[in-house]
Design a protein around this motif. Structure first.
Motif, PDB file in Angstrom:
ATOM      1  N   GLN A  11       0.823  -1.205   0.000  1.00  0.00           N
ATOM      2  CA  GLN A  11       0.000   0.000   0.000  1.00  0.00           C
ATOM      3  C   GLN A  11       0.860   1.260   0.000  1.00  0.00           C
ATOM      4  O   GLN A  11       0.557   2.233  -0.689  1.00  0.00           O
ATOM      5  CB  GLN A  11      -0.922  -0.006   1.221  1.00  0.00           C
ATOM      6  N   VAL A  47      -1.738  -4.224  -7.236  1.00  0.00           N
ATOM      7  CA  VAL A  47      -0.879  -3.527  -6.268  1.00  0.00           C
ATOM      8  C   VAL A  47       0.078  -4.508  -5.610  1.00  0.00           C
ATOM      9  O   VAL A  47       1.291  -4.298  -5.556  1.00  0.00           O
ATOM     10  CB  VAL A  47      -1.733  -2.806  -5.195  1.00  0.00           C
ATOM     11  N   TYR A  48      -0.480  -5.626  -5.106  1.00  0.00           N
ATOM     12  CA  TYR A  48       0.354  -6.586  -4.383  1.00  0.00           C
ATOM     13  C   TYR A  48       1.257  -7.378  -5.332  1.00  0.00           C
ATOM     14  O   TYR A  48       2.397  -7.709  -4.987  1.00  0.00           O
ATOM     15  CB  TYR A  48      -0.521  -7.514  -3.536  1.00  0.00           C
ATOM     16  N   ILE A  99      -9.595   0.685  -6.948  1.00  0.00           N
ATOM     17  CA  ILE A  99      -8.184   0.297  -6.854  1.00  0.00           C
ATOM     18  C   ILE A  99      -8.041  -1.193  -7.141  1.00  0.00           C
ATOM     19  O   ILE A  99      -8.766  -2.026  -6.591  1.00  0.00           O
ATOM     20  CB  ILE A  99      -7.618   0.618  -5.456  1.00  0.00           C
ATOM     21  N   TRP A 104      -6.346  -3.993  -6.232  1.00  0.00           N
ATOM     22  CA  TRP A 104      -5.461  -4.434  -5.150  1.00  0.00           C
ATOM     23  C   TRP A 104      -4.629  -5.645  -5.543  1.00  0.00           C
ATOM     24  O   TRP A 104      -3.483  -5.791  -5.093  1.00  0.00           O
ATOM     25  CB  TRP A 104      -6.276  -4.734  -3.892  1.00  0.00           C
ATOM     26  N   LYS A 105      -5.192  -6.522  -6.371  1.00  0.00           N
ATOM     27  CA  LYS A 105      -4.401  -7.669  -6.820  1.00  0.00           C
ATOM     28  C   LYS A 105      -3.155  -7.213  -7.566  1.00  0.00           C
ATOM     29  O   LYS A 105      -2.048  -7.734  -7.354  1.00  0.00           O
ATOM     30  CB  LYS A 105      -5.250  -8.576  -7.717  1.00  0.00           C
ATOM     31  N   GLU A 146      -2.102   4.395  -7.206  1.00  0.00           N
ATOM     32  CA  GLU A 146      -2.613   3.036  -7.273  1.00  0.00           C
ATOM     33  C   GLU A 146      -3.174   2.716  -8.668  1.00  0.00           C
ATOM     34  O   GLU A 146      -3.867   3.540  -9.269  1.00  0.00           O
ATOM     35  CB  GLU A 146      -3.722   2.823  -6.237  1.00  0.00           C
TER      36      GLU A 146
END
Length: 501
Positions: free
Chosen positions: A100, A120-121, A115, A117-118, A107
C-alpha cells in the motif's frame, strides 16, 4: 539545449513566522550528474528541497525544469514533472502494508475505477524481488526498522522513473552494505541522464558520487564548485563560516565513580541473548555493531520499552525490575531514541511543550500550572543545549534535525538523569552541530553522569568513548579498552562475532 540544466532555481525565498529560511537562493543541476548540497543544520537545505518537491511554496523566486518555468504547487505536481524525493524525516502510516505504501497516491485502477489491489500486491512483490529487499508486500510498516523504512523510501523514489531525484540524508539510517546498493542505483540513474540532488553530512560519501558540490549557509547560496576542485576543509569552512581544526573536541579528563548501570545476562529469547555490560559514573561507553545486531533492542529493553525474559538489570548496585518507561524515569534513566520523529517529538507543538513533556510534575502546584517556573527551567536547559530558534514558542517541527535533537536532550536533562542512553545522537546532523553535541556529552559525563552511546559511525565512538562493547547477532562479541580502539578491530568483532576461525 544540451547545456540546459535539468533543474534550475533562481532567487528562491521562503519565510516562516519569525524566520527567514531562504533568501535569494539559486543553483542548477546538470543532466546526468549528482549535485551534492552541503550546509549546517538549519541552513535551509531541507526547506529548499521541500519547495522543489511541492511540499512548501516559495514566497519569491522561479523554478525551471528542463529549461521551462514551472509552478510546483503540490507533491502531485512534482510527480507529474517527474520529480521524486526521499526525505530525511520518514513520513509513513504505521498501519499500512509495504504494498500500500509503495503505490500510495499512484494506485492502479480497474476498468470501473476502483483500486486494483491484486495488481498492487503483484507489482509490489515484483518490485521488492527486483530490488532484492527481503520484505513481504503484506508486512505492515510499523513492523519494519528505521533502516528498512529508509530503503523502501529509496526504492519508491527510484521506481517512479523520475528525471529529478532528491535524496535528503538517505544513508543516515542504513547499513554500509545498503549504502553500496544505493550508490550503485544512483550511478545507474546518472547514466540514464537523471539529475540527482544529494544532501548529506557524511563527507566520506560525497566524493564517491558527487559531480558538483554546492554549499549553503543561513539560507543563502555560498558557492558551487566541481567536486574535483574542492576539498573537505574548504567545504567545512564555507558551511560554518569559520575553520574547524578538529571534528571532535578534545576528550576531557574525568574520574570514574561506582558502577551506575549494570546489565547481566539480559535476553528475550528472540532478538538478543546473554548481554552483559556496565557503565560507571562519569564514564562514556559505546555500543557498536552492524544494523540488526541488537543494540537498539537491548537499550529499549533497559529503558522499559520492551520486555525481557532473562537476566538482571542493576542501578547503582541494586537489582531493579524495569517494566515501563515510568520505572526507568523514576530510576533517573533517560533515553534519546534513534527515531526522534516517531518516538521523540510532537511536531505540531512548541519547543517549550516538547521540552517539558516528561517533567510536567515540576510545573504544577495544587493542580495549577506555574508558567513562570516552567519558562525559567525550560529556557535555562534549552539555552544550555544551544537550541537555535526565534523563540521557544516555535513549533519543533519547523526546526532542523540538529536542533530537534538538542531539544530532545533538553527534555531529558530536565529530569536530571544519572544514566543517559543516546541512540544515534548525531544521526542526520552536520559537522558543526555534531561538535556541539559531543561537547554536551562530555560535560554531562564530567558532572558524573553515566552515558551509553549507540552509533553506526565508528570514528565517533572511538573519539568520545572510554570503552566500547561490540554486538553481533544479538550478543556481546567483545569489549575494547581505549588503548585497543580501532575501526578494524571493531569491524572484526562486529562481522566475525569474536570468532576469527
Amino acid at each position: 539545449m544540451g547545456d540546459t540544466p535539468i533543474l534550475e532555481l533562481r532567487g528562491i525565498e521562503k519565510r516562516f513566522p519569525g524566520v527567514i529560511a531562504l533568501k535569494d537562493m539559486g543553483f542548477s543541476v546538470r543532466k546526468g550528474s549528482v549535485h551534492v548540497i552541503c550546509g549546517e543544520n538549519g541552513a535551509g537545505k531541507s526547506t529548499l528541497m521541500k519547495i522543489v518537491s511541492g511540499i512548501y511554496q516559495p514566497d519569491a523566486g522561479e523554478i525551471f525544469v528542463g529549461g521551462e518555468k514551472v509552478t510546483i504547487d503540490s507533491p502531485l505536481t512534482a510527480r507529474r514533472l517527474k520529480i521524486s524525493m526521499v526525505t530525511q524525516e520518514l513520513n509513513y502510516i504505521p498501519e499500512m502494508t509495504v504494498a500500500q505504501s509503495l503505490f500510495l497516491g499512484d494506485e492502479p485502477r480497474t476498468r470501473i475505477g476502483s483500486i486494483d489491489w491484486k495488481k498492487v500486491y503483484r507489482d509490489a512483490r515484483t518490485l521488492l524481488e527486483r530490488e532484492g529487499l527481503p520484505y513481504s508486500p503484506d508486512t505492515k510498516l510499523k513492523d519494519l526498522s528505521v533502516s528498512d523504512l529508509q530503503m523502501l523510501e529509496i526504492m519508491k523514489a527510484v521506481s517512479r522513473e523520475a528525471n529529478i531525484i532528491i535524496f535528503d540524508e538517505p544513508t543516515s539510517a542504513i547499513t554500509s552494505k545498503e549504502v553500496d546498493v544505493l550508490f550503485k542505483k544512483i550511478d545507474e540513474l546518472r547514466a540514464k541522464g537523471a539529475g540527482i540532488v544529494y544532501i548529506s553530512h557524511r563527507f566520506d560519501e560525497l566524493y564517491r558520487i558527487a559531480d558538483d558540490i554546492s554549499v549553503i549557509r543561513d539560507g543563502s547560496h555560498v558557492g558551487t564548485r566541481p567536486a574535483s576542485e574542492i576539498d573537505i576543509d574548504t567545504i567545512i569552512q564555507m558551511m560554518v563560516g569559520r575553520k574547524l581544526d578538529n571534528v571532535y573536541p578534545e576528550k576531557p579528563a574525568r574520574r570514574f565513580g561506582d558502577t551506575a548501570l549494570e546489565v547481566k545476562g539480559l535476553g528475550d529469547e528472540t532478538r538478543f541473548a546473554d548481554v552483559s555490560f556496565k557503565v560507571r559514573k562519569g564514564e562514556i561507553i559505546g555500543l557498536a555493531g552492524l544494523m540488526g545486531a541488537g543494540r537498539t533492542e537491548v537499550v529499549r529493553t533497559v529503558f522499559g520499552l520492551d520486555p525481557y525474559t532473562q537476566g538482571e538489570v542493576r542501578v547503582h548496585g541494586k537489582p531493579v525490575r524495569i517494566r515501563h518507561v515510568q520505572d526507568a524515569i523514576r530510576l533517573k534513566i533517560a533515553m534519546l531514541s534513534e527515531d526522534r520523529k516517531r518516538y521523540g517529538i510532537v511536531p505540531m507543538r512548541s519547543i517549550t511543550e516538547n521540552t517539558g513533556l516528561v517533567s510536567l510534575g515540576k510545573f504544577f502546584k495544587r493542580g495549577y500550572r506555574d508558567a513562570k517556573a516552567e519558562k525559567r527551567l525550560i529556557d535555562s536547559v534549552s539555552s544550555r543545549m544551544k537550541v537555535k530558534a526565534p523563540n521557544f514558542n516555535t513549533q519543533i517541527g519547523l526546526l532542523s534535525g540538529g536542533n530537534q535533537q538538542k531539544v530532545m536532550l533538553a527534555k531529558w536533562m530536565l529530569c536530571d538523569p544519572d544514566i543517559l542512553i543516546l541512540d544515534e545522537p548525531t544521526r542526520g546532523i552536520d559537522v558543526g552541530a555534531k561538535f556541539e553535541i559531543y561537547k554536551i556529552i562530555f560535560e554531562l559525563a564530567q558532572e558524573g553522569r553515566a552515558v551509553v552511546v549507540i552509533s553506526s559511525e565508528l570514528s565517533e565512538l572511538i573519539a568520545i568513548c572510554d570503552r566500547i562493547y561490540v554486538m553481533a547477532n544479538g550478543r556481546i562479541s567483545g569489549e575494547l579498552q581505549e588503548a585497543e580502539f580501532s575501526q578494524e578491530g571493531i569491524m572484526r568483532l562486529a562481522t566475525l562475532g569474536g570468532d576469527e576461525n
